[in-house]
Design a protein around this motif. Structure first.
Motif, PDB file in Angstrom:
ATOM      1  N   ASP A 134       0.680  -1.166   0.056  1.00 28.36           N
ATOM      2  CA  ASP A 134       0.071   0.161   0.042  1.00 28.36           C
ATOM      3  C   ASP A 134       0.928   1.303   0.186  1.00 28.36           C
ATOM      4  OD1 ASP A 134      -2.298  -1.488  -0.002  1.00 28.36           O
ATOM      5  OD2 ASP A 134      -2.687  -1.306   2.068  1.00 28.36           O
ATOM      6  N   TYR A 135       1.889   1.218   0.989  1.00 31.76           N
ATOM      7  CA  TYR A 135       2.813   2.413   0.915  1.00 31.76           C
ATOM      8  C   TYR A 135       3.481   2.651  -0.357  1.00 31.76           C
ATOM      9  CZ  TYR A 135       6.976   4.878   1.635  1.00 31.76           C
ATOM     10  OH  TYR A 135       8.194   5.824   1.470  1.00 31.76           O
ATOM     11  N   CYS A 136       4.085   1.566  -1.215  1.00 34.03           N
ATOM     12  CA  CYS A 136       4.902   1.729  -2.317  1.00 34.03           C
ATOM     13  C   CYS A 136       3.784   2.231  -3.556  1.00 34.03           C
ATOM     14  CB  CYS A 136       5.391   0.455  -2.767  1.00 34.03           C
ATOM     15  SG  CYS A 136       6.775   0.082  -1.470  1.00 34.03           S
ATOM     16  N   THR A 137       2.658   1.587  -3.349  1.00 34.02           N
ATOM     17  CA  THR A 137       1.797   2.106  -4.446  1.00 34.02           C
ATOM     18  C   THR A 137       1.542   3.684  -4.254  1.00 34.02           C
ATOM     19  OG1 THR A 137       0.877  -0.054  -4.514  1.00 34.02           O
ATOM     20  CG2 THR A 137      -0.431   1.737  -5.296  1.00 34.02           C
ATOM     21  N   ALA A 138       1.280   4.025  -2.958  1.00 29.58           N
ATOM     22  CA  ALA A 138       0.896   5.397  -2.702  1.00 29.58           C
ATOM     23  C   ALA A 138       2.037   6.519  -2.976  1.00 29.58           C
ATOM     24  CB  ALA A 138       0.357   5.757  -1.094  1.00 29.58           C
ATOM     25  N   ALA A 139       3.311   5.890  -2.815  1.00 29.04           N
ATOM     26  CA  ALA A 139       4.357   6.759  -3.087  1.00 29.04           C
ATOM     27  C   ALA A 139       4.842   6.690  -4.278  1.00 29.04           C
ATOM     28  CB  ALA A 139       5.436   6.170  -2.008  1.00 29.04           C
ATOM     29  N   MET A 140       4.583   5.758  -5.163  1.00 27.95           N
ATOM     30  CA  MET A 140       5.124   5.795  -6.635  1.00 27.95           C
ATOM     31  C   MET A 140       4.306   5.615  -7.698  1.00 27.95           C
ATOM     32  SD  MET A 140       8.477   3.356  -5.500  1.00 27.95           S
ATOM     33  CE  MET A 140       9.091   3.555  -7.205  1.00 27.95           C
ATOM     34  N   ALA A 141       3.040   5.055  -7.583  1.00 35.17           N
ATOM     35  CA  ALA A 141       2.115   4.418  -8.866  1.00 35.17           C
ATOM     36  C   ALA A 141       1.621   5.860  -9.487  1.00 35.17           C
ATOM     37  CB  ALA A 141       0.728   3.768  -8.081  1.00 35.17           C
ATOM     38  N   HIS A 238       0.016  -3.991  -8.931  1.00 30.77           N
ATOM     39  CA  HIS A 238       1.231  -4.189  -8.758  1.00 30.77           C
ATOM     40  C   HIS A 238       1.607  -5.695  -9.190  1.00 30.77           C
ATOM     41  CE1 HIS A 238      -0.485  -6.000  -5.229  1.00 30.77           C
ATOM     42  NE2 HIS A 238       0.672  -6.977  -4.995  1.00 30.77           N
ATOM     43  N   ALA A 239       3.017  -5.986  -9.137  1.00 33.60           N
ATOM     44  CA  ALA A 239       3.622  -7.340  -9.683  1.00 33.60           C
ATOM     45  C   ALA A 239       4.756  -7.490  -8.550  1.00 33.60           C
ATOM     46  CB  ALA A 239       3.959  -7.196 -11.033  1.00 33.60           C
ATOM     47  N   SER A 240       4.686  -8.731  -8.326  1.00 35.88           N
ATOM     48  CA  SER A 240       5.971  -9.212  -7.550  1.00 35.88           C
ATOM     49  C   SER A 240       6.648 -10.285  -8.230  1.00 35.88           C
ATOM     50  CB  SER A 240       5.427  -9.826  -6.066  1.00 35.88           C
ATOM     51  OG  SER A 240       6.359 -10.638  -5.523  1.00 35.88           O
TER      52      SER A 240
END
Length: 247
Positions: A134-141, A238-240
Protein backbone atom coordinates in the motif's frame (compact mmCIF):
# COMPACT_ATOMS: atom_id res chain seq x y z
CA UNK A 1 -5.11 37.04 -8.76
CA UNK A 2 -8.09 35.87 -10.82
CA UNK A 3 -7.60 32.27 -9.73
CA UNK A 4 -7.41 33.29 -6.08
CA UNK A 5 -10.60 35.32 -6.49
CA UNK A 6 -12.31 32.22 -7.85
CA UNK A 7 -11.18 30.19 -4.85
CA UNK A 8 -12.32 32.65 -2.21
CA UNK A 9 -15.59 33.63 -3.79
CA UNK A 10 -14.70 37.35 -3.70
CA UNK A 11 -14.95 39.35 -6.88
CA UNK A 12 -12.82 42.23 -8.03
CA UNK A 13 -15.22 44.73 -6.48
CA UNK A 14 -14.45 43.78 -2.85
CA UNK A 15 -17.69 44.25 -0.88
CA UNK A 16 -20.07 43.39 -3.76
CA UNK A 17 -18.28 40.08 -4.11
CA UNK A 18 -18.57 39.52 -0.37
CA UNK A 19 -22.32 40.28 -0.44
CA UNK A 20 -22.83 37.83 -3.29
CA UNK A 21 -20.86 35.17 -1.38
CA UNK A 22 -23.09 35.69 1.65
CA UNK A 23 -26.22 35.08 -0.43
CA UNK A 24 -24.80 31.99 -2.08
CA UNK A 25 -23.63 30.66 1.30
CA UNK A 26 -27.26 30.22 2.40
CA UNK A 27 -27.70 27.80 -0.49
CA UNK A 28 -24.72 25.51 0.11
CA UNK A 29 -23.98 25.76 3.83
CA UNK A 30 -26.74 23.25 4.50
CA UNK A 31 -25.18 20.89 1.96
CA UNK A 32 -21.83 21.12 3.72
CA UNK A 33 -23.39 20.33 7.09
CA UNK A 34 -25.31 17.36 5.66
CA UNK A 35 -22.19 15.96 3.98
CA UNK A 36 -20.16 16.26 7.16
CA UNK A 37 -22.97 14.56 9.10
CA UNK A 38 -23.07 11.66 6.63
CA UNK A 39 -19.32 11.24 7.03
CA UNK A 40 -19.58 11.40 10.83
CA UNK A 41 -22.26 8.71 10.84
CA UNK A 42 -21.09 6.38 8.08
CA UNK A 43 -17.45 7.20 7.46
CA UNK A 44 -15.85 7.31 4.03
CA UNK A 45 -17.89 4.33 2.83
CA UNK A 46 -21.04 6.50 2.97
CA UNK A 47 -19.69 9.04 0.47
CA UNK A 48 -18.78 8.98 -3.19
CA UNK A 49 -15.24 9.93 -4.21
CA UNK A 50 -16.28 13.39 -5.38
CA UNK A 51 -17.99 13.95 -2.01
CA UNK A 52 -14.80 13.01 -0.14
CA UNK A 53 -13.02 15.54 -2.33
CA UNK A 54 -15.67 18.11 -1.41
CA UNK A 55 -14.83 17.62 2.27
CA UNK A 56 -11.22 18.56 1.54
CA UNK A 57 -12.22 21.53 -0.62
CA UNK A 58 -14.53 22.84 2.11
CA UNK A 59 -11.44 23.72 4.13
CA UNK A 60 -9.46 25.36 1.38
CA UNK A 61 -12.38 27.10 -0.39
CA UNK A 62 -14.72 28.21 2.41
CA UNK A 63 -17.02 30.53 0.47
CA UNK A 64 -18.06 28.67 -2.66
CA UNK A 65 -20.16 25.71 -3.79
CA UNK A 66 -17.40 23.17 -4.41
CA UNK A 67 -19.48 20.24 -5.66
CA UNK A 68 -19.11 21.24 -9.35
CA UNK A 69 -15.40 21.77 -8.78
CA UNK A 70 -14.96 18.36 -7.15
CA UNK A 71 -16.80 16.70 -10.04
CA UNK A 72 -14.71 18.65 -12.56
CA UNK A 73 -11.49 17.44 -10.92
CA UNK A 74 -12.63 13.80 -11.00
CA UNK A 75 -13.69 14.18 -14.63
CA UNK A 76 -10.35 15.74 -15.56
CA UNK A 77 -8.07 13.25 -13.80
CA UNK A 78 -10.22 10.12 -13.63
CA UNK A 79 -10.02 9.03 -9.99
CA UNK A 80 -9.68 10.53 -6.54
CA UNK A 81 -6.16 9.13 -6.33
CA UNK A 82 -5.21 10.75 -9.61
CA UNK A 83 -6.55 14.10 -8.39
CA UNK A 84 -4.60 14.06 -5.14
CA UNK A 85 -1.40 12.94 -6.84
CA UNK A 86 -1.62 15.26 -9.84
CA UNK A 87 1.13 17.88 -10.21
CA UNK A 88 0.20 21.29 -8.84
CA UNK A 89 0.60 22.87 -12.28
CA UNK A 90 -1.93 20.46 -13.83
CA UNK A 91 -4.42 20.93 -11.01
CA UNK A 92 -4.34 24.67 -11.66
CA UNK A 93 -5.47 24.05 -15.23
CA UNK A 94 -8.94 23.25 -13.84
CA UNK A 95 -11.03 26.41 -13.72
CA UNK A 96 -11.44 27.60 -10.14
CA UNK A 97 -8.34 25.86 -8.78
CA UNK A 98 -5.67 28.33 -7.73
CA UNK A 99 -2.19 27.64 -6.43
CA UNK A 100 -3.17 27.44 -2.75
CA UNK A 101 -5.94 24.91 -3.39
CA UNK A 102 -3.71 22.81 -5.66
CA UNK A 103 -1.02 22.86 -2.99
CA UNK A 104 -3.52 21.83 -0.29
CA UNK A 105 -4.56 18.80 -2.35
CA UNK A 106 -0.92 17.82 -2.76
CA UNK A 107 -0.42 18.18 0.99
CA UNK A 108 -3.28 15.75 1.64
CA UNK A 109 -1.57 13.18 -0.60
CA UNK A 110 1.78 13.76 1.11
CA UNK A 111 0.27 13.34 4.58
CA UNK A 112 -1.33 10.08 3.44
CA UNK A 113 2.01 8.77 2.16
CA UNK A 114 3.78 9.78 5.38
CA UNK A 115 1.11 8.06 7.48
CA UNK A 116 1.37 4.87 5.42
CA UNK A 117 5.15 4.89 5.73
CA UNK A 118 4.82 5.15 9.51
CA UNK A 119 2.85 1.89 9.42
CA UNK A 120 5.91 -0.03 8.23
CA UNK A 121 8.67 1.85 10.02
CA UNK A 122 10.17 -0.21 12.81
CA UNK A 123 8.05 -3.27 11.98
CA UNK A 124 9.01 -6.65 10.58
CA UNK A 125 8.46 -5.95 6.92
CA UNK A 126 7.63 -9.43 5.67
CA UNK A 127 4.83 -9.77 8.22
CA UNK A 128 3.43 -6.38 7.15
CA UNK A 129 3.50 -7.07 3.44
CA UNK A 130 0.11 -5.58 2.58
CA UNK A 131 1.10 -2.34 4.33
CA UNK A 132 4.37 -2.31 2.36
CA UNK A 133 2.51 -2.71 -0.93
CA UNK A 134 0.00 0.00 0.00
CA UNK A 135 2.80 2.39 0.90
CA UNK A 136 4.82 1.72 -2.25
CA UNK A 137 1.73 2.15 -4.41
CA UNK A 138 0.83 5.45 -2.74
CA UNK A 139 4.43 6.68 -2.96
CA UNK A 140 5.18 5.74 -6.56
CA UNK A 141 2.21 4.62 -8.65
CA UNK A 142 1.26 8.14 -9.75
CA UNK A 143 4.74 9.37 -10.61
CA UNK A 144 5.13 10.49 -14.22
CA UNK A 145 8.72 9.23 -14.41
CA UNK A 146 10.23 5.93 -13.37
CA UNK A 147 11.74 5.77 -9.91
CA UNK A 148 13.86 3.04 -8.39
CA UNK A 149 13.35 2.68 -4.64
CA UNK A 150 15.05 0.38 -2.14
CA UNK A 151 13.83 -0.71 1.27
CA UNK A 152 16.91 -1.59 3.32
CA UNK A 153 16.30 -4.17 6.05
CA UNK A 154 18.20 -5.38 9.10
CA UNK A 155 18.72 -9.01 10.12
CA UNK A 156 15.23 -9.08 11.66
CA UNK A 157 13.76 -7.67 8.44
CA UNK A 158 13.03 -4.35 10.13
CA UNK A 159 13.15 -1.25 7.96
CA UNK A 160 16.44 0.62 8.26
CA UNK A 161 15.95 3.06 5.39
CA UNK A 162 13.64 3.78 2.49
CA UNK A 163 15.45 5.55 -0.33
CA UNK A 164 14.83 6.52 -3.93
CA UNK A 165 18.06 5.55 -5.67
CA UNK A 166 17.27 7.01 -9.06
CA UNK A 167 14.70 8.78 -11.22
CA UNK A 168 14.67 8.34 -14.96
CA UNK A 169 12.36 8.84 -17.92
CA UNK A 170 8.82 7.68 -18.57
CA UNK A 171 10.03 4.16 -19.29
CA UNK A 172 13.56 3.75 -17.95
CA UNK A 173 15.60 4.31 -14.79
CA UNK A 174 19.32 3.57 -14.74
CA UNK A 175 20.23 1.13 -11.95
CA UNK A 176 23.78 0.26 -10.92
CA UNK A 177 23.95 -3.01 -8.95
CA UNK A 178 27.32 -2.21 -7.35
CA UNK A 179 25.95 1.11 -6.07
CA UNK A 180 22.95 -0.70 -4.63
CA UNK A 181 25.20 -3.10 -2.75
CA UNK A 182 27.57 -0.32 -1.66
CA UNK A 183 24.68 1.59 -0.10
CA UNK A 184 23.40 -1.55 1.62
CA UNK A 185 26.84 -2.10 3.17
CA UNK A 186 26.95 1.53 4.33
CA UNK A 187 23.64 1.03 6.14
CA UNK A 188 24.62 -2.44 7.47
CA UNK A 189 21.57 -3.85 5.73
CA UNK A 190 21.31 -7.62 5.35
CA UNK A 191 18.31 -7.69 3.02
CA UNK A 192 16.66 -5.55 0.37
CA UNK A 193 13.28 -5.08 -1.23
CA UNK A 194 13.53 -3.44 -4.64
CA UNK A 195 10.64 -1.32 -5.89
CA UNK A 196 10.07 0.66 -9.04
CA UNK A 197 7.09 2.10 -10.86
CA UNK A 198 5.75 1.91 -14.40
CA UNK A 199 4.25 5.31 -15.31
CA UNK A 200 2.26 3.58 -18.06
CA UNK A 201 0.15 2.09 -15.28
CA UNK A 202 0.81 -1.52 -16.27
CA UNK A 203 3.03 -3.23 -13.65
CA UNK A 204 3.95 -6.20 -15.86
CA UNK A 205 7.72 -6.76 -15.51
CA UNK A 206 9.84 -6.36 -18.62
CA UNK A 207 12.75 -8.58 -19.58
CA UNK A 208 15.09 -5.75 -18.56
CA UNK A 209 13.41 -5.60 -15.12
CA UNK A 210 13.99 -9.33 -14.61
CA UNK A 211 17.60 -9.30 -15.80
CA UNK A 212 18.47 -6.26 -13.69
CA UNK A 213 17.00 -7.91 -10.61
CA UNK A 214 18.99 -11.09 -11.17
CA UNK A 215 22.18 -9.04 -11.54
CA UNK A 216 21.56 -7.28 -8.23
CA UNK A 217 20.87 -10.64 -6.54
CA UNK A 218 24.12 -12.10 -7.88
CA UNK A 219 26.09 -9.00 -6.84
CA UNK A 220 24.59 -8.88 -3.35
CA UNK A 221 24.79 -12.58 -2.47
CA UNK A 222 28.56 -12.78 -1.90
CA UNK A 223 28.23 -9.86 0.54
CA UNK A 224 25.64 -11.71 2.61
CA UNK A 225 22.81 -9.47 1.41
CA UNK A 226 19.53 -11.06 0.35
CA UNK A 227 17.02 -9.63 -2.09
CA UNK A 228 13.58 -10.61 -0.83
CA UNK A 229 11.60 -9.29 -3.78
CA UNK A 230 11.34 -6.77 -6.56
CA UNK A 231 7.92 -5.13 -6.67
CA UNK A 232 6.68 -3.11 -9.63
CA UNK A 233 3.81 -0.72 -9.00
CA UNK A 234 1.49 1.06 -11.39
CA UNK A 235 -1.92 2.64 -11.31
CA UNK A 236 -3.38 -0.67 -12.50
CA UNK A 237 -1.91 -2.62 -9.57
CA UNK A 238 1.38 -4.22 -8.63
CA UNK A 239 3.52 -7.20 -9.61
CA UNK A 240 5.94 -9.18 -7.46
CA UNK A 241 8.79 -10.86 -9.28
CA UNK A 242 9.05 -13.39 -6.47
CA UNK A 243 5.31 -14.01 -6.55
CA UNK A 244 5.53 -14.57 -10.30
CA UNK A 245 8.49 -16.93 -9.72
CA UNK A 246 10.72 -14.82 -11.95
CA UNK A 247 13.48 -14.66 -9.32
Amino acid sequence: MAAEADESGFGEGGRPGADRSARIAKHYDGHRDRLRERFAEGGAAALADYEMLELVLFRTIPRRDVKPLAKALIARFGTLGEVLNAPVALLQEVAGIGHSTALDLSIVAAVNRRAMRSQIKGREILSSWSAVLDYCTAAMAYETREQFRILFLDKKNGLIADEVQGTGTVDHTPVYPREVVRRALELSATALILVHNHPSGDPTPSRADIEMTKTIIETARPMGIAVHDHVIVGRAGHASLKGLRLI
